[in-house]
Design a protein around this motif. Structure first.
Motif, PDB file in Angstrom:
ATOM      1  N   ASP A 300       4.287   0.471  -9.780  1.00 29.73           N
ATOM      2  CA  ASP A 300       3.624   1.077  -8.620  1.00 29.73           C
ATOM      3  C   ASP A 300       3.926   0.299  -7.342  1.00 29.73           C
ATOM      4  O   ASP A 300       4.055   0.885  -6.262  1.00 29.73           O
ATOM      5  CB  ASP A 300       2.119   1.195  -8.864  1.00 29.73           C
ATOM      6  CG  ASP A 300       1.827   2.328  -9.856  1.00 29.73           C
ATOM      7  OD1 ASP A 300       2.769   3.086 -10.176  1.00 29.73           O
ATOM      8  OD2 ASP A 300       0.682   2.449 -10.319  1.00 29.73           O
ATOM      9  N   LEU A 301       4.060  -1.022  -7.456  1.00 25.72           N
ATOM     10  CA  LEU A 301       4.419  -1.803  -6.267  1.00 25.72           C
ATOM     11  C   LEU A 301       5.855  -1.505  -5.834  1.00 25.72           C
ATOM     12  O   LEU A 301       6.154  -1.457  -4.637  1.00 25.72           O
ATOM     13  CB  LEU A 301       4.252  -3.296  -6.549  1.00 25.72           C
ATOM     14  CG  LEU A 301       2.800  -3.795  -6.501  1.00 25.72           C
ATOM     15  CD1 LEU A 301       2.696  -5.182  -7.116  1.00 25.72           C
ATOM     16  CD2 LEU A 301       2.294  -3.830  -5.060  1.00 25.72           C
ATOM     17  N   ARG A 303       7.381   1.334  -6.253  1.00 19.45           N
ATOM     18  CA  ARG A 303       7.366   2.655  -5.607  1.00 19.45           C
ATOM     19  C   ARG A 303       6.779   2.565  -4.213  1.00 19.45           C
ATOM     20  O   ARG A 303       7.275   3.196  -3.277  1.00 19.45           O
ATOM     21  CB  ARG A 303       6.563   3.644  -6.451  1.00 19.45           C
ATOM     22  CG  ARG A 303       7.282   3.990  -7.729  1.00 19.45           C
ATOM     23  CD  ARG A 303       6.548   5.069  -8.509  1.00 19.45           C
ATOM     24  NE  ARG A 303       7.063   5.104  -9.880  1.00 19.45           N
ATOM     25  CZ  ARG A 303       6.645   5.960 -10.800  1.00 19.45           C
ATOM     26  NH1 ARG A 303       5.722   6.839 -10.518  1.00 19.45           N
ATOM     27  NH2 ARG A 303       7.162   5.929 -12.020  1.00 19.45           N
ATOM     28  N   LEU A 304       5.737   1.759  -4.090  1.00 16.54           N
ATOM     29  CA  LEU A 304       5.131   1.567  -2.780  1.00 16.54           C
ATOM     30  C   LEU A 304       6.149   0.957  -1.817  1.00 16.54           C
ATOM     31  O   LEU A 304       6.287   1.387  -0.668  1.00 16.54           O
ATOM     32  CB  LEU A 304       3.902   0.660  -2.935  1.00 16.54           C
ATOM     33  CG  LEU A 304       3.046   0.389  -1.718  1.00 16.54           C
ATOM     34  CD1 LEU A 304       2.497   1.694  -1.148  1.00 16.54           C
ATOM     35  CD2 LEU A 304       1.900  -0.552  -2.069  1.00 16.54           C
ATOM     36  N   SER A 305       6.894  -0.027  -2.289  1.00 14.16           N
ATOM     37  CA  SER A 305       7.919  -0.654  -1.441  1.00 14.16           C
ATOM     38  C   SER A 305       8.935   0.385  -0.989  1.00 14.16           C
ATOM     39  O   SER A 305       9.327   0.425   0.181  1.00 14.16           O
ATOM     40  CB  SER A 305       8.648  -1.764  -2.202  1.00 14.16           C
ATOM     41  OG  SER A 305       7.724  -2.672  -2.735  1.00 14.16           O
ATOM     42  N   ARG A 307       8.550   3.526  -0.673  1.00 11.91           N
ATOM     43  CA  ARG A 307       7.949   4.424   0.310  1.00 11.91           C
ATOM     44  C   ARG A 307       7.910   3.782   1.685  1.00 11.91           C
ATOM     45  O   ARG A 307       8.076   4.433   2.700  1.00 11.91           O
ATOM     46  CB  ARG A 307       6.502   4.740  -0.084  1.00 11.91           C
ATOM     47  CG  ARG A 307       6.387   5.908  -1.011  1.00 11.91           C
ATOM     48  CD  ARG A 307       4.962   6.006  -1.472  1.00 11.91           C
ATOM     49  NE  ARG A 307       4.229   6.992  -0.687  1.00 11.91           N
ATOM     50  CZ  ARG A 307       3.032   7.434  -1.070  1.00 11.91           C
ATOM     51  NH1 ARG A 307       2.467   6.972  -2.163  1.00 11.91           N
ATOM     52  NH2 ARG A 307       2.419   8.332  -0.349  1.00 11.91           N
ATOM     53  N   LEU A 308       7.666   2.478   1.709  1.00 17.13           N
ATOM     54  CA  LEU A 308       7.549   1.789   2.995  1.00 17.13           C
ATOM     55  C   LEU A 308       8.897   1.614   3.665  1.00 17.13           C
ATOM     56  O   LEU A 308       9.030   1.794   4.868  1.00 17.13           O
ATOM     57  CB  LEU A 308       6.924   0.404   2.808  1.00 17.13           C
ATOM     58  CG  LEU A 308       5.500   0.339   2.291  1.00 17.13           C
ATOM     59  CD1 LEU A 308       5.078  -1.109   2.136  1.00 17.13           C
ATOM     60  CD2 LEU A 308       4.563   1.068   3.248  1.00 17.13           C
ATOM     61  N   ILE A 334      -0.600   4.124   4.162  1.00 17.50           N
ATOM     62  CA  ILE A 334      -0.345   4.185   2.723  1.00 17.50           C
ATOM     63  C   ILE A 334      -0.551   2.796   2.108  1.00 17.50           C
ATOM     64  O   ILE A 334      -1.207   2.626   1.085  1.00 17.50           O
ATOM     65  CB  ILE A 334       1.096   4.675   2.452  1.00 17.50           C
ATOM     66  CG1 ILE A 334       1.220   6.147   2.822  1.00 17.50           C
ATOM     67  CG2 ILE A 334       1.499   4.445   1.001  1.00 17.50           C
ATOM     68  CD1 ILE A 334       2.629   6.665   2.847  1.00 17.50           C
ATOM     69  N   LEU A 335      -0.018   1.813   2.791  1.00 13.44           N
ATOM     70  CA  LEU A 335      -0.149   0.450   2.303  1.00 13.44           C
ATOM     71  C   LEU A 335      -1.616   0.035   2.275  1.00 13.44           C
ATOM     72  O   LEU A 335      -2.124  -0.494   1.277  1.00 13.44           O
ATOM     73  CB  LEU A 335       0.654  -0.485   3.224  1.00 13.44           C
ATOM     74  CG  LEU A 335       0.744  -1.945   2.857  1.00 13.44           C
ATOM     75  CD1 LEU A 335       1.325  -2.110   1.469  1.00 13.44           C
ATOM     76  CD2 LEU A 335       1.617  -2.703   3.860  1.00 13.44           C
ATOM     77  N   ASN A 338      -3.440   1.856  -0.566  1.00 10.23           N
ATOM     78  CA  ASN A 338      -3.035   1.639  -1.962  1.00 10.23           C
ATOM     79  C   ASN A 338      -3.277   0.226  -2.461  1.00 10.23           C
ATOM     80  O   ASN A 338      -3.461   0.005  -3.647  1.00 10.23           O
ATOM     81  CB  ASN A 338      -1.554   1.980  -2.137  1.00 10.23           C
ATOM     82  CG  ASN A 338      -1.362   3.466  -2.312  1.00 10.23           C
ATOM     83  OD1 ASN A 338      -1.567   4.003  -3.395  1.00 10.23           O
ATOM     84  ND2 ASN A 338      -1.004   4.136  -1.237  1.00 10.23           N
TER      85      ASN A 338
ATOM     86  N   GLY B  27       9.303   7.126  -4.409  1.00 10.06           N
ATOM     87  CA  GLY B  27       9.554   5.721  -4.706  1.00 10.06           C
ATOM     88  C   GLY B  27      10.135   5.484  -6.077  1.00 10.06           C
ATOM     89  O   GLY B  27      10.449   4.349  -6.444  1.00 10.06           O
TER      90      GLY B  27
END
Ligand code: SF4
Ligand code: SF4
Lengths: 525, 247
Positions: A300-301, A303-305, A307-308, A334-335, A338, B27
């Motif tokens: 999940d981290l 994917r978050l990265s 996205r950012l 988002i950051l 989440n 992502g």
């Protein structure tokens, strides 16, 4: 310059020494080789200096090799460089009997530059494996063409370290270089009379890509691509250190927004790095649900990265002078939304692990590095902090805006697997908090200042997820790299790993390895 | 008393349904540049530090465009934004057959494929992505793909990294010890041609320099689903992609 009176006295009373202030922070002492051991001992014992890294340079216009011994004073944030000139092929006094952390550095300099260190007990087969690499060719020397393999070959004979264990029935059990499911390559020879590991011989550099050599002659821009990719799990940290070196040379100050966003990315990388280590620790004890939960956090981290910033490992986010791209309000939101959930999952996982006594049994008093050893070996990062060494470059040698927003440094004393696990969790929590604080006070404004390419050299550093990393960069006015030194935490900490294995039970090797969470790629370069 | 099974169940099923269903979670992949028609192909291509982008000019139509050579792309993202950006896909089906690829392994292997992974100088990113294929979000096992630690059980040799010299022998030995039929997959731009490290005194700069390769998986790093796509295409369960895209 604010150096101690004692150090000033040492400098003034010794006519063989000359010195120069490279910057307000950086004192360079030109030191004759024979004075090296005394001065080193003085720095260590009287000034409580920490060893940063050692590097050799062979500059085109100079006959001699230059060896830079870099130290810093954690209390005041000063850099102290001992600079020694030496003829190629000559001998220098070893400092590794005083600064044990320099041991591997000296072996490396022997292998790659042919520099001999008198009094050093183990020179030979290290970075370059003797079975493979022809003797007498020093690849970091200028005249060596790094673009292709030399025609000559090594001995072809299989490597055999000296056997220390002489008792009857004792065996040497090899692990690697290819081993387990998805492990990094390296060879570990365990000497055992049966159950207990008495000695460990680590042989790394199966992944040696010669990054420092192939960087030479490339553009500083290509250098950034290398810095991000030689240890991709800490890509941002190493990329950041590299960019800081270029910014020092170009006298460029990245704008505040860029500095803060860099901290955001760096702390995100730290959380993901630690979560991946926790997954490996759980996996090594066959706790598959815990491993799965930790891996879920890692994914999940990632994917978050992406996205950012578009990339799961932050490749291509940095540029000298700032960041390539800003984070827009959506991304920041988002950051912000989440991160607390991820933090909750980490905390829950920690709590569940703390309640699993069978798990704790396997990591408690396991792979212990006591505080004395930790000091002797000068280990860095979470490993150091789990062994009572209160050291973190974000606080001791602040860069970016860590000077204003210094994170807490969690400290444990035991130095065992459990202490390291606790440090990984604690640092992740602190990083979450730091990111949320940074987001709350994020200044507006540009994310990039021009960073002119100039001739020069610089030393820059970052507290990477696994500890202090020091990048030395020298480049020409046309922006070509003449020297890139990557003094990584992996190189530092692997050195001490052997000490933590001795006496352990055979089947605990993978567990101990996991609790150290060391990167081979970062060591080998 | 262990509550772990409960903690696991509480988290629910997080596994992707791909390849049976669609997968477009944000992502899950960094995506990659697409070849495109362009009025300023030179400017677009000039952004690339590894010459992965090439200007293509069609004589008849005088239409210009940019072709992408995925085998050279190191995901530096420079062509992703800015005034000369290329469009980016969000796909991950990146596995591409090599010129010397053997036929697909076929149905005998479709529910039982054993993979041996060798790290030949991979940076942490490729290592981390390959570790995740086994994790719940991707769960390799559900596809009948298993990881083995010995070459004697392996049908596929999966190699990442720019092929460091010290790993040559290990790769050659593992390859020789694998029973036929066997397939080889090179993962990451590094394995294809050395990537950012290239060929040097320390690296062969490409897996094909030392053993025959059936499938290339470009990407720096290729995300977990791309690795799974590569493995499935070796069996013939999904169609391989191409290593180049023309406008
Ligand atoms: S992302 Fe790939 S194609 Fe685009 S500029 Fe970077 S290396 Fe070239
Ligand atoms: S292809 Fe990219 S991510 Fe993979 S090992 Fe090479 S540099 Fe690292």
């Amino acid at each position: 310059m604010s150096i101690s009176i004692e150090l000033q006295t040492v400098l003034h009373s010794n006519s063989a020494l000359s010195w120069h202030e490279h910057s307000e922070q950086w004192l360079q002492i030109m030191c004759p080789a024979e004075q090296l051991p005394t001065l080193t001992r003085y720095l260590l014992e009287k000034e409580e200096a920490e060893f940063a890294t050692l590097l050799v340079e062979e500059l085109a216009d100079q006959e001699n090799l230059t060896v830079h011994y870099l130290f810093y004073l954690p209390a005041t944030g000063k850099l102290i460089e001992l600079k020694v000139a030496v003829k190629a092929g000559a001998e220098l006094p070893a400092i590794s009997d005083t600064v044990h952390a320099a041991d591997w550095h000296e072996r490396e300099a022997w292998d790659l530059y042919g520099l001999r260190f008198s009094g050093h007990p183990f020179l030979g087969d290290f970075v370059l494996h003797d079975d493979d690499w022809p003797e007498g060719i020093d690849p970091m020397r200028r005249q060596f063409d790094g673009s292709k393999r030399p025609d000559a070959h090594g001995t072809g004979a299989e490597w055999a370290p000296p056997r220390l264990l002489q008792e009857e029935g004792a065996i040497v059990f090899p692990i690697g270089p290819v081993w387990g499911d998805f492990n990094e390559s390296g060879l570990w020879l365990l000497e055992t009379p049966g159950e207990q590991i008495r000695y460990l011989h680590t042989r790394l550099f199966y992944k040696y890509r010669g990054v420092e050599k192939i960087a030479e002659g490339r553009t500083v821009d290509q250098g950034l691509l290398l810095a991000e990719r030689f240890a991709g799990a800490s890509a941002f940290a190493h990329g950041w250190a590299y960019c800081q070196a270029l910014e020092q040379i170009g006298a460029c100050q990245p704008p505040p927004r860029a500095e803060q966003l860099r901290m955001v990315f760096a702390e995100l990388e730290r959380i993901r790095h630690h979560a991946a280590n926790i997954a490996e620790i759980a996996g090594s004890t066959a706790l598959s649900v815990a491993k799965a939960l930790a891996q879920g956090i890692v994914e999940d981290l990632l994917r978050l990265s992406a996205r950012l910033c578009g990339h799961r490992y932050f490749f291509g986010v940095l540029t000298p002078g700032g960041l390539r791209e800003d984070l827009n309000t959506d991304a920041l939101e988002i950051l912000h939304n989440n991160l607390p959930a991820i933090d909750q999952r980490m905390r829950a996982l920690e709590q569940h692990l703390e309640e699993s006594s069978s798990f704790l049994d396997r990591i408690e008093e396991m792979g212990t590095l006591d505080s004395q050893m930790a000091k002797t070996y000068g280990v860095v990062g979470p490993i150091a902090r789990a062994s009572g060494r209160n050291i973190d470059l974000r606080r001791n040698l602040p860069y970016g805006q860590y000077g204003f927003l210094a994170p807490d440094v969690p400290l444990e004393e035991e130095g065992d697997g459990y202490a390291r696990l606790r440090v990984f969790f604690a640092e992740s929590r602190i990083s979450v908090k730091l990111i949320l604080d940074l987001l709350a006070f994020l200044p507006d404004g540009p994310i990039h200042s021009p960073c002119p390419v100039r001739e020069g050299h610089a030393l820059a550093w970052v507290e990477a997820p696994s500890g202090a990393t020091f990048h030395w960069l020298r480049c020409t006015a046309d922006g070509l790299i003449t020297r890139l030194r990557l003094g990584t935490p992996g190189f530092r900490n692997w050195h001490a790993f052997e000490r933590a294995i001795e006496g352990a039970a055979f089947q605990d090797f993978p567990i101990i390895l996991a609790t150290w969470g060391l990167s081979v790629a970062e060591n080998d370069r | 008393m262990s509550f772990w099974p409960y903690y696991g169940l509480k988290r629910g099923i997080s596994t992707t349904s791909w390849p049976d269903g669609e997968e477009d979670s944000v992502g899950i992949t960094p995506g990659r540049p697409r070849a495109t028609q362009s009025l300023h192909p030179e400017e677009s291509a000039a952004q690339c530090p590894t010459q992965a982008l090439r200007v293509v000019k069609q004589q008849e139509t005088s239409e210009h465009g940019v072709a992408v050579d995925f085998s050279r792309c190191i995901h530096c993202q420079r062509c992703r934004t800015g005034s000369h950006a290329l469009p980016w896909s969000r796909d991950f089906a990146w596995g591409a057959s090599t010129a010397s690829a053997q036929p697909v392994l076929g149905s005998r292997f479709s529910a039982s494929l054993h993979v041996l992974y060798i790290d030949a100088g991979a940076c942490g990113a490729c290592v981390n992505e390959v570790r995740l294929v086994d994790a719940p979000p991707y769960n390799l096992h559900r596809l009948g793909i298993f990881v083995t630690a010995t070459p004697r059980n392996a049908d596929v040799l999966l190699v990442a990294g720019p092929i460091t010299d010290a790993m040559r022998t290990a790769i050659l030995k593992a390859y020789a010890a694998m029973p036929a039929p066997k397939r080889v997959m090179g993962m990451g731009t590094c394995a294809i041609n050395g990537g950012i490290f290239g060929e040097s005194f320390a690296c062969a700069g490409g897996l094909e320099k030392i053993i025959p390769v059936d499938l290339w998986l470009p990407g720096c790093p290729p995300p977990p689903l791309a690795i799974i796509h590569g493995l499935l295409s070796l069996v013939g369960r999904v169609a391989p992609a191409s290593l180049e895209e023309q406008p």
